[in-house]
Design a protein around this motif. Sequence first.
Motif, short mmCIF file in Angstrom:
data_model
loop_
_atom_site.label_atom_id
_atom_site.label_comp_id
_atom_site.label_asym_id
_atom_site.label_seq_id
_atom_site.Cartn_x
_atom_site.Cartn_y
_atom_site.Cartn_z
N HIS A 280 0.79 -1.22 0.00
CA HIS A 280 0.00 0.00 0.00
C HIS A 280 0.83 1.28 0.00
CE1 HIS A 280 -3.48 -2.50 0.60
NE2 HIS A 280 -2.93 -3.04 1.66
N GLY A 281 2.08 1.19 -0.35
CA GLY A 281 2.89 2.40 -0.35
C GLY A 281 4.05 2.32 -1.31
N THR A 282 4.72 3.42 -1.42
CA THR A 282 5.88 3.48 -2.32
C THR A 282 7.16 3.67 -1.53
OG1 THR A 282 5.56 5.88 -2.56
CG2 THR A 282 4.52 4.44 -4.20
N ALA A 283 7.13 3.32 -0.24
CA ALA A 283 8.29 3.51 0.61
C ALA A 283 9.46 2.68 0.10
CB ALA A 283 7.96 3.12 2.05
N GLU A 284 10.67 3.22 0.24
CA GLU A 284 11.88 2.48 -0.11
C GLU A 284 12.04 1.30 0.83
OE1 GLU A 284 13.83 3.06 -2.65
OE2 GLU A 284 12.73 4.85 -3.31
N LEU A 285 12.73 0.29 0.36
CA LEU A 285 12.94 -0.90 1.17
C LEU A 285 13.71 -0.59 2.45
CD1 LEU A 285 13.69 -3.71 -1.46
CD2 LEU A 285 11.54 -3.13 -0.34
N THR A 286 14.64 0.37 2.37
CA THR A 286 15.39 0.74 3.58
C THR A 286 14.45 1.34 4.63
OG1 THR A 286 15.92 2.82 2.50
CG2 THR A 286 17.60 1.08 2.43
N GLU A 287 13.45 2.11 4.18
CA GLU A 287 12.48 2.69 5.11
C GLU A 287 11.60 1.61 5.73
OE1 GLU A 287 10.64 5.34 2.32
OE2 GLU A 287 11.61 7.09 3.23
N ILE A 288 11.17 0.67 4.89
CA ILE A 288 10.33 -0.42 5.40
C ILE A 288 11.11 -1.25 6.40
CG2 ILE A 288 9.10 -2.53 4.76
CD1 ILE A 288 8.40 -1.19 2.10
N ALA A 289 12.37 -1.53 6.08
CA ALA A 289 13.20 -2.29 7.01
C ALA A 289 13.27 -1.59 8.36
CB ALA A 289 14.61 -2.45 6.42
N PHE A 290 13.44 -0.26 8.34
CA PHE A 290 13.50 0.49 9.59
C PHE A 290 12.17 0.43 10.33
CE2 PHE A 290 12.38 4.50 11.69
CZ PHE A 290 13.33 4.52 12.69
#
Length: 323
Positions: A280-290
């Motif tokens: 449901h978003g376009t967040a970068e994988l690094t952001e999702i990991a955090f």
Amino acid sequence: AVAAAGASPERVLAAAGLTIEDLTDLDRMIDAERVARFFEAAARETRDDCFGLHLGSTYEFTAIGALSYAVLNAPTVGTALANFERYGATHTTNGRIALVRTGNRAELIYDLGIGDRELCRQLADGAAVVGVKLMRHLAGADWRPERVQLGHTRPFDTSEHVRLLGPSVTFGATAMTSVVLDAADLDRPVLHADRGLLPIVERHLQELLAATPSKADWLTEIRNAIAEAVCDGAPTIQTIAKRMGASVRTLQRRLGEHDVVFKDLVAATRRDLALGYLAHGTAELTEIAFLVGYSELSAFHRAFRKWTGETPQEARRRLAHSA
């Protein structure tokens, strides 16, 4: 009661991990183990080894609120105790209030699910006195219990137990507290009951009972607590217990009742959060990991593949295609 004995309520609260603010919200549920520690601390602070017994002897059952009206205004003792069993769930989420009839004997059981019987000694003693007082109110001042059973070990001096509970008190029982009575007592009419008030009170209690959180709701509450804490890394059970106002032992026991392992619940929550962010978003994988508690993308990749059998990128493409 603590203050009246010239002791410090503040020290008693602190020993139980509570504050005075915890007691000001009359609708708030407090973890049973903390209540037990509260009673034990009060006994130490007042230097009264029979604090629970003495408090129970002065306790008014009507202080319980609507539940007391459904009990005290029932037509018979049996109906009163059945109401206590049924609507008692509005006052305890993990305990047991039960009326068990076996042949010509009946047993009113009160148990808060605390495994350590010595920890809840004062609480058990107080509950037993309240139970006996309640029965005398319902059945008449001449009523006597067949037996009063307490889960903790026998204290050195039992004179106060005998004075307030009768000579048939026993120790080392399975339940925290139980009062055994002649089954014929269940047919006794309740004197001075307000029959007109009972349906109104029962309707109110039924609404409360319907609103009482189910076990599924309780698991959801834990998952939400994990989700709120997870961006700081994998939360410990101590962290989540504190957020929920429960002891670690209580949290572990209740998870065990659901056959859920805390570590697995944390992993499942992180997985579901990650899938939600990917879908449901376009967040970068690094952001999702955090956001799911990983400081390094490589560690998040390894965990995600273990959870789902695919990489985060593959999951994102699959979820986008499904959408």
